[in-house]
Design a protein around this motif. Structure first.
Motif, PDB file in Angstrom:
ATOM      1  N   TRP A 159      24.260  58.298  37.163  1.00 25.81           N
ATOM      2  CA  TRP A 159      23.645  59.291  36.291  1.00 25.81           C
ATOM      3  C   TRP A 159      23.034  60.431  37.109  1.00 25.81           C
ATOM      4  O   TRP A 159      23.058  61.590  36.696  1.00 25.81           O
ATOM      5  N   GLY A 160      22.493  60.104  38.276  1.00 25.94           N
ATOM      6  CA  GLY A 160      21.930  61.148  39.120  1.00 25.94           C
ATOM      7  C   GLY A 160      22.972  62.159  39.553  1.00 25.94           C
ATOM      8  O   GLY A 160      22.683  63.362  39.638  1.00 25.94           O
ATOM      9  N   ARG A 161      24.187  61.690  39.828  1.00 27.00           N
ATOM     10  CA  ARG A 161      25.258  62.621  40.210  1.00 27.00           C
ATOM     11  C   ARG A 161      25.671  63.489  39.026  1.00 27.00           C
ATOM     12  O   ARG A 161      25.900  64.686  39.169  1.00 27.00           O
ATOM     13  N   ILE A 162      25.775  62.882  37.863  1.00 28.28           N
ATOM     14  CA  ILE A 162      26.121  63.647  36.665  1.00 28.28           C
ATOM     15  C   ILE A 162      25.036  64.690  36.383  1.00 28.28           C
ATOM     16  O   ILE A 162      25.323  65.850  36.091  1.00 28.28           O
ATOM     17  N   ALA A 163      23.789  64.267  36.470  1.00 30.71           N
ATOM     18  CA  ALA A 163      22.669  65.163  36.174  1.00 30.71           C
ATOM     19  C   ALA A 163      22.586  66.308  37.163  1.00 30.71           C
ATOM     20  O   ALA A 163      22.089  67.391  36.828  1.00 30.71           O
ATOM     21  N   ARG A 164      23.036  66.098  38.383  1.00 32.51           N
ATOM     22  CA  ARG A 164      23.000  67.157  39.390  1.00 32.51           C
ATOM     23  C   ARG A 164      24.171  68.129  39.249  1.00 32.51           C
ATOM     24  O   ARG A 164      23.999  69.343  39.358  1.00 32.51           O
ATOM     25  N   LEU A 165      25.355  67.604  38.981  1.00 36.04           N
ATOM     26  CA  LEU A 165      26.558  68.439  38.999  1.00 36.04           C
ATOM     27  C   LEU A 165      26.838  69.151  37.681  1.00 36.04           C
ATOM     28  O   LEU A 165      27.225  70.331  37.669  1.00 36.04           O
ATOM     29  N   LEU A 166      26.677  68.425  36.571  1.00 35.12           N
ATOM     30  CA  LEU A 166      27.226  68.921  35.312  1.00 35.12           C
ATOM     31  C   LEU A 166      26.441  70.067  34.671  1.00 35.12           C
ATOM     32  O   LEU A 166      27.058  71.074  34.269  1.00 35.12           O
ATOM     33  N   PRO A 167      25.102  69.990  34.521  1.00 38.13           N
ATOM     34  CA  PRO A 167      24.410  71.087  33.825  1.00 38.13           C
ATOM     35  C   PRO A 167      24.610  72.462  34.457  1.00 38.13           C
ATOM     36  O   PRO A 167      24.925  73.430  33.732  1.00 38.13           O
ATOM     37  N   PRO A 168      24.450  72.641  35.773  1.00 39.64           N
ATOM     38  CA  PRO A 168      24.675  73.987  36.322  1.00 39.64           C
ATOM     39  C   PRO A 168      26.128  74.417  36.219  1.00 39.64           C
ATOM     40  O   PRO A 168      26.408  75.617  36.054  1.00 39.64           O
ATOM     41  N   PHE A 169      27.052  73.474  36.295  1.00 42.25           N
ATOM     42  CA  PHE A 169      28.460  73.833  36.106  1.00 42.25           C
ATOM     43  C   PHE A 169      28.690  74.396  34.710  1.00 42.25           C
ATOM     44  O   PHE A 169      29.317  75.451  34.539  1.00 42.25           O
ATOM     45  N   LEU A 170      28.209  73.697  33.686  1.00 45.08           N
ATOM     46  CA  LEU A 170      28.404  74.153  32.306  1.00 45.08           C
ATOM     47  C   LEU A 170      27.743  75.514  32.089  1.00 45.08           C
ATOM     48  O   LEU A 170      28.323  76.398  31.441  1.00 45.08           O
ATOM     49  N   ALA A 171      26.541  75.683  32.643  1.00 42.43           N
ATOM     50  CA  ALA A 171      25.859  76.975  32.499  1.00 42.43           C
ATOM     51  C   ALA A 171      26.624  78.080  33.204  1.00 42.43           C
ATOM     52  O   ALA A 171      26.763  79.195  32.675  1.00 42.43           O
ATOM     53  N   ALA A 172      27.142  77.802  34.388  1.00 48.30           N
ATOM     54  CA  ALA A 172      27.895  78.813  35.136  1.00 48.30           C
ATOM     55  C   ALA A 172      29.145  79.215  34.366  1.00 48.30           C
ATOM     56  O   ALA A 172      29.497  80.407  34.316  1.00 48.30           O
ATOM     57  N   VAL A 173      29.840  78.251  33.766  1.00 50.07           N
ATOM     58  CA  VAL A 173      31.053  78.560  33.010  1.00 50.07           C
ATOM     59  C   VAL A 173      30.729  79.515  31.858  1.00 50.07           C
ATOM     60  O   VAL A 173      31.457  80.495  31.620  1.00 50.07           O
ATOM     61  N   VAL A 174      29.638  79.268  31.162  1.00 49.76           N
ATOM     62  CA  VAL A 174      29.265  80.128  30.030  1.00 49.76           C
ATOM     63  C   VAL A 174      28.927  81.542  30.511  1.00 49.76           C
ATOM     64  O   VAL A 174      29.381  82.541  29.932  1.00 49.76           O
ATOM     65  N   VAL A 175      28.145  81.642  31.589  1.00 49.25           N
ATOM     66  CA  VAL A 175      27.781  82.964  32.122  1.00 49.25           C
ATOM     67  C   VAL A 175      29.023  83.710  32.574  1.00 49.25           C
ATOM     68  O   VAL A 175      29.202  84.914  32.285  1.00 49.25           O
ATOM     69  N   ILE A 176      29.903  83.035  33.285  1.00 46.13           N
ATOM     70  CA  ILE A 176      31.121  83.683  33.781  1.00 46.13           C
ATOM     71  C   ILE A 176      32.011  84.120  32.617  1.00 46.13           C
ATOM     72  O   ILE A 176      32.617  85.199  32.644  1.00 46.13           O
TER      73      ILE A 176
END
Length: 378
Positions: free
Chosen positions: A83-100
């Motif tokens: 869960w720590g890996r998911i919590a570290r990787l996924l939220p900023p990735f999803l946010a970056a995709v939306v901004v881009i």
């Protein structure tokens, strides 16, 4: 090399050597995209004064990721590890995709890729490796994210049983290295689409990078011999050479720049893992800057490329020198990466980990998996 005795390094204390290696890899990614891929994707930008044409940085980041996954997997419960890996990787990735998406949708000049909602959905679901013709990248840097998520998941599943330990795990490592090598001739011979979907979707041609990182960890903890470690790493470099090779009528053409870069990078990672910290060689003021950049490097990695190309276009239209254009793209990537780290990555990670800890605390004590000491098979 056989006389060198590796030292097991704990990840409990932050080391400037790892910050320097990680930050250096991200700088290589920035240079590759700003000075080379930018013109490949958008030739109208014109030639750069300097070009770094080797895809090295992102691949080495996967090696580092695999090493630290091996370092930390035995600490605490496997559920919290995953869960720590998911919590570290996924939220900023999803946010970056939306901004881009919004940046490309509303700021792209005529003739450039302007994504639709379906492209946003496909990128949020990380479908590019499975069907790249149907789901184009919003940002090409993101190819590493699903591979890391799959690798962390497989690592946790393996570690729960006997195949994640001892001799059985070494069999897994060798299999993960040799099977993709064995299928390489079929991969380049124009295989059927279903085969390509499976091989590319699961990233067979990148597995050697994870093996390289795990091998470093096993070597520094003396769970593989120096001879086996050297053989593993040589084969990993060979696998990378084939990964970047093209078949021409005159024979196989290897991209030696990237191959040599990977070999040097694995050697540097091995030195960082096995030796003392490099803080004695780095001035204090530089250490602060390196540590800061390493702390925001994941955000920089996620958001610099596609938006950076827009910056190059705008600066080019203003008549800026190519070097100034490159500097503008790099500066924009760092600023946006810092903002993504501060506003999304760190707070989301804290929130999700607090939620996980609260959830596990409410469960019966016997429900939580028993932590396993690192390196000790069950």
């Amino acid at each position: 090399m056989s006389s060198f005795r590796p030292v097991s390094v704990s990840s409990g204390n932050r080391r400037i050597s790892w910050d320097l290696v990680r930050g250096g890899c991200v700088v290589l990614v920035l240079l590759y995209h700003a000075t080379y891929m930018s013109v490949v994707v958008h030739p109208e930008l014109g030639p750069r004064r300097f070009a770094f044409p080797h895809q090295v940085g992102a691949s080495l980041l996967l090696v580092i990721s695999a090493y630290f996954a091996a370092v930390t997997i035995g600490r605490g419960s496997l559920g919290r590890y995953w869960w720590g890996r998911i919590a570290r990787l996924l939220p900023p990735f999803l946010a970056a995709v939306v901004v881009i998406y919004f940046a490309l949708r509303y700021l792209s000049p005529p003739g450039w890729f302007s994504p639709r909602f379906g492209d946003l959905a496909g990128n949020l679901l990380m479908l590019w490796n499975w069907k790249p013709a149907d789901f184009p990248f919003l940002d090409g840097s993101h190819w590493t994210i699903p591979l890391q998520l799959m690798a962390f998941t497989v690592a946790a599943l393996l570690y729960r049983g006997s195949w994640g330990h001892g001799r059985k795990f070494r069999v897994v490592m060798w299999t993960a290295l040799l099977v993709p090598l064995a299928q390489w001739p079929l991969r380049v011979a124009g295989p059927p689409e279903w085969y390509r979907v499976i091989v590319d979707g699961f990233g067979f041609h990148r597995w050697h990078l994870f093996v390289a990182g795990i091998a470093v960890r096993l070597w520094t903890t003396k769970r593989v011999s120096t001879a086996e470690f050297a053989l593993l790493e040589v084969l990993c470099v060979g696998a990378h050479a084939l990964h970047g090779a093209t078949v021409t009528p005159s024979g196989i053409r290897v991209e030696w720049g990237s191959t040599i870069g990977i070999a040097i990078g694995i050697a540097v990672i091995s030195l960082a893992a096995a030796g003392p910290d490099w803080n004695r060689f780095v001035p204090a003021f530089a250490q602060r800057a390196i540590t800061w950049f390493a702390g925001v490097s994941y955000g920089v990695f996620l958001i610099h490329q596609a938006i950076g190309y827009l910056v190059l276009h705008w600066l080019s239209g203003l008549g800026a020198d190519p070097l100034l254009q490159t500097a503008g793209m790099l500066a924009t990537g760092v600023v946006l990466g810092w903002a993504l780290t501060r506003l999304v990555e760190r707070p989301a990670h804290r929130f999700l980990m607090r939620g996980y800890d609260s959830w596990t605390a409410r469960r019966r004590p016997g429900d939580e998996p028993i932590p396993v000491a690192a390196g000790k098979p069950r």
